[in-house]
Design a protein around this motif. Structure first.
Motif, PDB file in Angstrom:
ATOM      1  N   MET A 266      21.730  -5.680   5.986  1.00  0.00           N
ATOM      2  CA  MET A 266      21.592  -5.890   4.555  1.00  0.00           C
ATOM      3  C   MET A 266      20.194  -6.416   4.219  1.00  0.00           C
ATOM      4  SD  MET A 266      22.929  -5.823   1.521  1.00  0.00           S
ATOM      5  CE  MET A 266      24.692  -5.632   1.773  1.00  0.00           C
ATOM      6  N   ARG A 267      19.637  -5.956   3.121  1.00  0.00           N
ATOM      7  CA  ARG A 267      18.374  -6.490   2.596  1.00  0.00           C
ATOM      8  C   ARG A 267      18.585  -6.867   1.143  1.00  0.00           C
ATOM      9  NH1 ARG A 267      17.898  -6.746   7.119  1.00  0.00           N
ATOM     10  NH2 ARG A 267      16.196  -6.072   8.501  1.00  0.00           N
ATOM     11  N   ASP A 268      17.927  -7.945   0.722  1.00  0.00           N
ATOM     12  CA  ASP A 268      18.170  -8.479  -0.607  1.00  0.00           C
ATOM     13  C   ASP A 268      17.552  -7.649  -1.716  1.00  0.00           C
ATOM     14  OD1 ASP A 268      19.603 -10.650   0.403  1.00  0.00           O
ATOM     15  OD2 ASP A 268      17.789 -11.838   0.705  1.00  0.00           O
ATOM     16  N   HIS A 269      16.451  -6.979  -1.427  1.00  0.00           N
ATOM     17  CA  HIS A 269      15.693  -6.318  -2.499  1.00  0.00           C
ATOM     18  C   HIS A 269      14.900  -5.160  -1.901  1.00  0.00           C
ATOM     19  CE1 HIS A 269      12.808  -5.841  -5.806  1.00  0.00           C
ATOM     20  NE2 HIS A 269      13.634  -6.546  -6.545  1.00  0.00           N
ATOM     21  N   PRO A 270      14.709  -4.052  -2.653  1.00  0.00           N
ATOM     22  CA  PRO A 270      13.904  -2.942  -2.123  1.00  0.00           C
ATOM     23  C   PRO A 270      12.495  -3.346  -1.710  1.00  0.00           C
ATOM     24  CG  PRO A 270      15.092  -2.246  -4.083  1.00  0.00           C
ATOM     25  CD  PRO A 270      15.309  -3.726  -3.964  1.00  0.00           C
ATOM     26  N   ALA A 271      11.916  -4.317  -2.409  1.00  0.00           N
ATOM     27  CA  ALA A 271      10.559  -4.750  -2.069  1.00  0.00           C
ATOM     28  C   ALA A 271      10.494  -5.383  -0.685  1.00  0.00           C
ATOM     29  CB  ALA A 271      10.041  -5.732  -3.117  1.00  0.00           C
ATOM     30  N   ASP A 272      11.621  -5.860  -0.151  1.00  0.00           N
ATOM     31  CA  ASP A 272      11.629  -6.445   1.189  1.00  0.00           C
ATOM     32  C   ASP A 272      11.230  -5.434   2.254  1.00  0.00           C
ATOM     33  OD1 ASP A 272      12.437  -8.901   0.247  1.00  0.00           O
ATOM     34  OD2 ASP A 272      14.560  -8.553   0.594  1.00  0.00           O
ATOM     35  N   VAL A 273      11.468  -4.158   1.975  1.00  0.00           N
ATOM     36  CA  VAL A 273      11.106  -3.101   2.925  1.00  0.00           C
ATOM     37  C   VAL A 273      10.071  -2.159   2.322  1.00  0.00           C
ATOM     38  CG1 VAL A 273      13.215  -3.168   4.307  1.00  0.00           C
ATOM     39  CG2 VAL A 273      13.181  -1.835   2.188  1.00  0.00           C
ATOM     40  N   GLY A 274       9.383  -2.620   1.278  1.00  0.00           N
ATOM     41  CA  GLY A 274       8.296  -1.845   0.687  1.00  0.00           C
ATOM     42  C   GLY A 274       8.720  -0.589  -0.028  1.00  0.00           C
ATOM     43  N   LEU A 275       9.919  -0.582  -0.620  1.00  0.00           N
ATOM     44  CA  LEU A 275      10.431   0.611  -1.285  1.00  0.00           C
ATOM     45  C   LEU A 275      10.678   0.360  -2.764  1.00  0.00           C
ATOM     46  CD1 LEU A 275      13.102   1.870   1.288  1.00  0.00           C
ATOM     47  CD2 LEU A 275      10.852   2.875   0.848  1.00  0.00           C
ATOM     48  N   ALA A 276      10.691   1.439  -3.514  1.00  0.00           N
ATOM     49  CA  ALA A 276      11.193   1.409  -4.880  1.00  0.00           C
ATOM     50  C   ALA A 276      12.705   1.596  -4.832  1.00  0.00           C
ATOM     51  CB  ALA A 276      10.556   2.525  -5.703  1.00  0.00           C
ATOM     52  N   PRO A 277      13.423   1.149  -5.848  1.00  0.00           N
ATOM     53  CA  PRO A 277      14.856   1.449  -5.896  1.00  0.00           C
ATOM     54  C   PRO A 277      15.090   2.945  -5.999  1.00  0.00           C
ATOM     55  CG  PRO A 277      14.100   0.563  -7.985  1.00  0.00           C
ATOM     56  CD  PRO A 277      12.969   0.383  -7.022  1.00  0.00           C
ATOM     57  N   TYR A 278      16.255   3.383  -5.588  1.00  0.00           N
ATOM     58  CA  TYR A 278      16.558   4.808  -5.611  1.00  0.00           C
ATOM     59  C   TYR A 278      16.501   5.332  -7.044  1.00  0.00           C
ATOM     60  CZ  TYR A 278      19.040   9.198  -4.908  1.00  0.00           C
ATOM     61  OH  TYR A 278      19.384  10.522  -4.876  1.00  0.00           O
TER      62      TYR A 278
ATOM     63  N   PRO B  30       0.844  -1.202   0.000  1.00  0.00           N
ATOM     64  CA  PRO B  30       0.000   0.000   0.000  1.00  0.00           C
ATOM     65  C   PRO B  30       0.870   1.238   0.000  1.00  0.00           C
ATOM     66  CG  PRO B  30       0.090  -1.000   2.184  1.00  0.00           C
ATOM     67  CD  PRO B  30       0.742  -1.965   1.256  1.00  0.00           C
ATOM     68  N   PRO B  31       0.359   2.353  -0.476  1.00  0.00           N
ATOM     69  CA  PRO B  31       1.162   3.591  -0.516  1.00  0.00           C
ATOM     70  C   PRO B  31       1.698   3.939   0.864  1.00  0.00           C
ATOM     71  CG  PRO B  31      -0.902   3.859  -1.719  1.00  0.00           C
ATOM     72  CD  PRO B  31      -1.018   2.560  -0.978  1.00  0.00           C
ATOM     73  N   ARG B  32       2.941   4.331   0.877  1.00  0.00           N
ATOM     74  CA  ARG B  32       3.557   4.697   2.152  1.00  0.00           C
ATOM     75  C   ARG B  32       3.149   6.122   2.505  1.00  0.00           C
ATOM     76  NH1 ARG B  32       7.699   1.284   3.572  1.00  0.00           N
ATOM     77  NH2 ARG B  32       8.660   2.899   4.847  1.00  0.00           N
ATOM     78  N   PRO B  33       2.919   6.400   3.764  1.00  0.00           N
ATOM     79  CA  PRO B  33       2.457   7.735   4.144  1.00  0.00           C
ATOM     80  C   PRO B  33       3.485   8.828   3.884  1.00  0.00           C
ATOM     81  CG  PRO B  33       3.007   6.422   6.086  1.00  0.00           C
ATOM     82  CD  PRO B  33       3.025   5.493   4.915  1.00  0.00           C
TER      83      PRO B  33
ATOM     84  N   ILE C  86      16.328   9.828   3.942  1.00  0.00           N
ATOM     85  CA  ILE C  86      17.475   9.142   3.356  1.00  0.00           C
ATOM     86  C   ILE C  86      17.001   7.776   2.881  1.00  0.00           C
ATOM     87  CG2 ILE C  86      19.773   8.213   3.758  1.00  0.00           C
ATOM     88  CD1 ILE C  86      20.171  10.312   5.895  1.00  0.00           C
ATOM     89  N   HIS C  87      17.117   7.537   1.606  1.00  0.00           N
ATOM     90  CA  HIS C  87      16.624   6.291   1.037  1.00  0.00           C
ATOM     91  C   HIS C  87      17.409   5.101   1.596  1.00  0.00           C
ATOM     92  CE1 HIS C  87      15.415   3.279  -1.924  1.00  0.00           C
ATOM     93  NE2 HIS C  87      14.466   4.118  -2.325  1.00  0.00           N
ATOM     94  N   ARG C  88      16.695   3.994   1.829  1.00  0.00           N
ATOM     95  CA  ARG C  88      17.312   2.789   2.393  1.00  0.00           C
ATOM     96  C   ARG C  88      18.450   2.265   1.498  1.00  0.00           C
ATOM     97  NH1 ARG C  88      15.643  -1.007   6.267  1.00  0.00           N
ATOM     98  NH2 ARG C  88      17.312  -2.525   6.518  1.00  0.00           N
ATOM     99  N   ALA C  89      18.397   2.591   0.215  1.00  0.00           N
ATOM    100  CA  ALA C  89      19.449   2.129  -0.697  1.00  0.00           C
ATOM    101  C   ALA C  89      20.827   2.596  -0.245  1.00  0.00           C
ATOM    102  CB  ALA C  89      19.162   2.623  -2.115  1.00  0.00           C
ATOM    103  N   TRP C  90      20.899   3.789   0.336  1.00  0.00           N
ATOM    104  CA  TRP C  90      22.197   4.304   0.767  1.00  0.00           C
ATOM    105  C   TRP C  90      22.730   3.535   1.974  1.00  0.00           C
ATOM    106  CZ3 TRP C  90      24.479   6.866  -2.791  1.00  0.00           C
ATOM    107  CH2 TRP C  90      23.728   7.645  -3.689  1.00  0.00           C
ATOM    108  N   LEU C  91      21.840   3.052   2.855  1.00  0.00           N
ATOM    109  CA  LEU C  91      22.282   2.209   3.969  1.00  0.00           C
ATOM    110  C   LEU C  91      22.807   0.876   3.448  1.00  0.00           C
ATOM    111  CD1 LEU C  91      22.541   1.517   6.965  1.00  0.00           C
ATOM    112  CD2 LEU C  91      20.137   0.785   6.935  1.00  0.00           C
ATOM    113  N   VAL C  92      22.094   0.290   2.485  1.00  0.00           N
ATOM    114  CA  VAL C  92      22.547  -0.966   1.893  1.00  0.00           C
ATOM    115  C   VAL C  92      23.907  -0.772   1.225  1.00  0.00           C
ATOM    116  CG1 VAL C  92      22.039  -2.695   0.113  1.00  0.00           C
ATOM    117  CG2 VAL C  92      20.212  -1.861   1.599  1.00  0.00           C
ATOM    118  N   ALA C  93      24.073   0.351   0.523  1.00  0.00           N
ATOM    119  CA  ALA C  93      25.357   0.632  -0.116  1.00  0.00           C
ATOM    120  C   ALA C  93      26.465   0.789   0.928  1.00  0.00           C
ATOM    121  CB  ALA C  93      25.248   1.891  -0.970  1.00  0.00           C
ATOM    122  N   ALA C  94      26.144   1.407   2.065  1.00  0.00           N
ATOM    123  CA  ALA C  94      27.140   1.594   3.122  1.00  0.00           C
ATOM    124  C   ALA C  94      27.568   0.252   3.714  1.00  0.00           C
ATOM    125  CB  ALA C  94      26.577   2.505   4.217  1.00  0.00           C
ATOM    126  N   VAL C  95      26.598  -0.649   3.945  1.00  0.00           N
ATOM    127  CA  VAL C  95      26.932  -1.982   4.458  1.00  0.00           C
ATOM    128  C   VAL C  95      27.774  -2.744   3.442  1.00  0.00           C
ATOM    129  CG1 VAL C  95      25.970  -4.196   5.190  1.00  0.00           C
ATOM    130  CG2 VAL C  95      24.875  -2.064   5.906  1.00  0.00           C
TER     131      VAL C  95
END
Length: 443
Positions: A210-222, A21-24, A29-38
């Motif tokens: 680390m998360r395998d895919h943006p959909a795992d946390v309900g996000l679109a890729p950056y 569902p749409p996120r409120p 800071i997009h989660r992609a940057w945390l994944v990139a940092a890890v």
């Protein structure tokens, strides 16, 4: 379309996650940057072992009497497996997930580094350094970065590629002076233990963050739009070989693989393995030579990130041609600079110049793989990386043999400079695919 994100299993399986569902609100800071940092930290932990071979050639030769050729053979086995594992690791990440594959890989690196403390025979060096560490580091090779980038980023891919590529140089910057000091003050075994601990420290970070895919946390890729997570793809090994078969039928693959093999020969295989012992032959202290090589890592970070920025804006072929040409010229001058124990200004200039060019080749090479091979680009890049490591492995071995036979490394420096000229010509003849647009900053 984001490479690899919308791909479904070859059996036609439906995506395993439905659109959320749409996120409120959107996170600042997009989660992609945390994944990139890890990913950055993980690569540093895995790359720590790459700081050791050049430092241990002389201590192992002195303690065990092994020839430099034998030690170089173990290093070459590690480098070859590093490359040959990479494409299969990319497919395994599609099948089992990034977290599982990387956690196991870090554990293998730690096991190999620890086991080497008790080795007494050359075959054990082959097993611990060559097999265990080679398989572990290969599973965290640049195809790991390519998988993360393809899944989590649409915008700023070139920049992120440069940053993650620089992680290897950062590991060298951190661990090379440290390990050189440990080897000089306490011997090679504590240095090997230090590397093992560095790999183990990264394991909990991967499992927790680390998360395998943006959909795992309900996000679109950056920079992209939301897409459901594809189903796990069975038959990882078969798919990896099939991608190689298909790519091998195209000319660009061989040009990319051949030029990247020369890249590996002139960096990891040559400088990474033989610069310290070559400088030591001229009377330079091991810690001084290691500090120079670590300085290469400082400027490598700058050069690689800048190369990623350039790759978002300019033709990758021309960038690669410039990089290889400049590297070849610099290597031809190196024998004239290694003439004594002191560090003089021309040597400092070489270190800075060479550092800026060290792995600046990675962002444009990965960009060409994406351009030519689309959704299979991470696996294709894994095979191209395999050629990089095979080139490195050949020179790591032959460099040691040349030192045993000729008493110096001069012939290896000159031959590598000539090879770089060949790589320059190879990348210039790669044709752009029809319909591809020029690079854009938003890529």
């Amino acid at each position: 379309m984001l490479v690899g994100v919308n791909r479904t299993a070859e059996t036609g399986s439906a995506a395993v996650a439905a659109a959320p569902p749409p996120r409120p609100s959107r996170p600042r800071i997009h989660r992609a940057w945390l994944v990139a940092a890890v990913t950055f930290v993980t690569i540093i932990g895995g790359a720590a072992f790459n700081s050791l071979p050049g430092l241990l050639i002389d201590p192992l030769h002195t303690e065990f009497g092994w020839s430099r050729g034998e030690i170089g053979l173990a290093v070459s086995l590690d480098m070859a497996l590093y490359g040959l594992t990479a494409p299969f690791a990319a497919a395994l990440m599609d099948r089992f997930g990034i977290r599982r594959v990387v956690a196991v890989a870090l554990s293998a690196v730690a096991a190999g580094a620890l086991a080497s403390v008790w080795m007494t025979a050359a075959w054990q060096l082959m097993l611990y350094w060559g097999l265990l560490v080679g398989l572990g580091t290969g599973s965290m090779a640049l195809s790991f970065s390519a998988t993360v980038i393809n899944r989590w980023f649409v915008a700023r891919r070139g920049l992120v590629t440069g940053v993650l590529t620089a992680a290897g140089a950062s590991g060298q910057l951190v661990f090379l002076p440290l390990c050189a000091w440990i080897v000089d003050a306490h011997g090679w075994r504590p240095a090997s233990v230090t590397v093992a601990l560095a790999a183990l420290v990264a394991v909990p970070l991967v499992l927790l963050l680390m998360r395998d895919h943006p959909a795992d946390v309900g996000l679109a890729p950056y920079g992209g739009t939301y897409a459901a997570k594809p189903a796990p793809m069975a038959g990882a090994a078969v798919r990896t070989v099939r991608v190689l078969r298909d790519a091998a039928r195209t000319g660009p693959f061989w040009l990319l693989a051949g030029s990247f093999a020369i890249c590996g020969a002139s960096t990891n295989g040559l400088m990474g393995t033989h610069f310290v012992p070559s400088a030591h032959d001229q009377g330079m202290a091991t810690t001084t030579a290691a500090s120079l090589l670590a300085t290469v890592g400082i400027f490598d970070i700058v050069g690689t990130i800048f190369s990623g920025w350039l790759t978002d804006r300019f033709d990758a072929r021309r960038l690669l041609a410039v990089y290889y040409a400049l590297r070849g010229v610099s290597l031809l001058f190196l024998p004239l600079l290694l003439t004594g124990p002191s560090v003089h200004p021309p040597m400092v200039f070489f270190i800075v110049f060479y550092g800026l060019d060290w792995v600046a080749t990675v962002p444009p090479t990965l960009a060409l793989c994406r351009e030519q091979y689309g959704e299979d680009s991470a696996i294709v890049f894994g095979w191209v990386l395999a050629s990089h490591q095979v080139g490195a492995a050949v020179v790591a071995f032959l460099g040691g043999v040349a030192r045993d036979v000729f008493g110096s490394y001069d012939v290896v420096w000159y031959a590598s400079g000539a090879l770089c000229a060949t790589a320059t010509l190879m990348v210039l003849v790669i044709r752009r695919r029809e319909g591809d647009a020029a690079p854009a900053a938003a890529r």
